[in-house]
Design an enzyme around this catalytic site. Sequence first.
Site, mmCIF file in Angstrom:
data_model
loop_
_atom_site.group_PDB
_atom_site.id
_atom_site.type_symbol
_atom_site.label_atom_id
_atom_site.label_comp_id
_atom_site.label_asym_id
_atom_site.label_seq_id
_atom_site.Cartn_x
_atom_site.Cartn_y
_atom_site.Cartn_z
ATOM 1 N N ASP A 83 1.656 0.049 3.555
ATOM 2 C CA ASP A 83 0.215 -0.177 3.398
ATOM 3 C C ASP A 83 -0.072 -1.667 3.227
ATOM 4 O OD1 ASP A 83 1.504 0.157 0.793
ATOM 5 O OD2 ASP A 83 -0.489 0.094 -0.110
ATOM 6 N N GLU A 149 1.408 1.227 -2.193
ATOM 7 C CA GLU A 149 1.966 0.219 -3.113
ATOM 8 C C GLU A 149 0.885 -0.681 -3.662
ATOM 9 O OE1 GLU A 149 3.662 -3.554 -4.566
ATOM 10 O OE2 GLU A 149 2.285 -3.289 -2.891
HETATM 11 ZN ZN LIG Z 1 3.771 -6.208 -1.025
#
Ligand SMILES: [Zn+2]
Length: 398
Positions: A83, A149
């Site tokens: 992401d 993340e």
């Molecule tokens: Zn990163």
Amino acid sequence: MLARLVQMPSITGHELAIQDFLSSELAGLGLQIDRWCPSRDELATHPAFSDDGLPLGTRPVIAARWRGSLKGARSLILNAHVDVVPVGDERAWSDGGPWSGAYRDGCVWGRGSCDMKGGLVAAMTAIRVLQNDGAKPRGDVTLQCVIGEESGGAGTLAAVMRGYHADAAIVLEPTRLAICPVGAGAASFRLHIPGRAAHGAMRNEGVSSIEKFYLIADALARFERDRQSTFSHAFFAPGQLVAPLSIGKIAAGDWPSTVPDSLIAEGRYGILPGENMADARTLFEQTVSEAAKSDGWLREHPPTVEWFEGQFEPAATPPDSPIIAALGKAHKKVLGSDPKIQGVSYGSDLRFFTNNANMHAVLYGPGDVRLAHSVDERVPVEEVIHCAEVLSNLIQEW
Ligand SMILES: [Zn+2]
């Protein structure tokens, strides 16, 4: 490959397309694919889950295993988040915009190139090169492609909860090929400061929550300085602000000529490496209540502290860990000199490995973190190639 990945706008929450692509690429490398969609119900049972409120259930995590030939041999996890953060104003980007994946001036350009598709491609390349040479690892090498993340780490937590464990992990964040075994943490806080409303023309009849806030903010600034001045660590430069305390949002009052009767301030509180999250929160709360005691109004009407959303523990792998030595050796073989070993002041998925999976783990990858999340994000291709070479050497040694 890196250009193709950058051209997929995998903003946090929208990782399905890139994961479909990666599943087939990694299967094509002969890796054993485990692909699943973590659910909120399941993640919420874990104390380290930091809920970003984004939908789950259609955002797969991939663990691609290159099976080792020897049971019990040293295993390795390579971890990359797929992401990326949003791009801001697209017009601010130079030629081609944020999703170009263009190759120019020795770099691949675009959102995610540096953070951290460059690291992901380095890991894929390392595995491909070893396979072309006919090499087979003795222990399992597992490449994890994770989601979420940037907003709290749902993907890596899901992989830990699924039981993934190895003798070490490398999280392929952009570190300019420095080894980073230590990271500070952060906790989001919300301060409520009471006042008493009055007509602004008779402000002495009221108590301004804004004026009372200055008092608390001063105490917090001193607190940040004191914490910093008593902290020293081999992996941080002297004087480096390791655990910043920053107020990011303030709201108070409801009318220009009314003395404000409440103020809400939100911020992030840096947690020092080695510090326990609960203890750190207690120190913060004590600082606020001590400061309040010095003031007649606040003594009677104490401010409150709330902890909300992002609560990221610090992470640390011991300096004498075998993965630091092995990665350092592989780095030196490729680049001719010892790598820098340093700590970072930001949170990352590192903490899930060190704190929740009881593993040794480091950050190591191509690209400059100062370009991550910024306009004209890019990564030098030479660094991606060096990283691939280092990883392939490491896998052989490990
Ligand atoms: Zn990163």
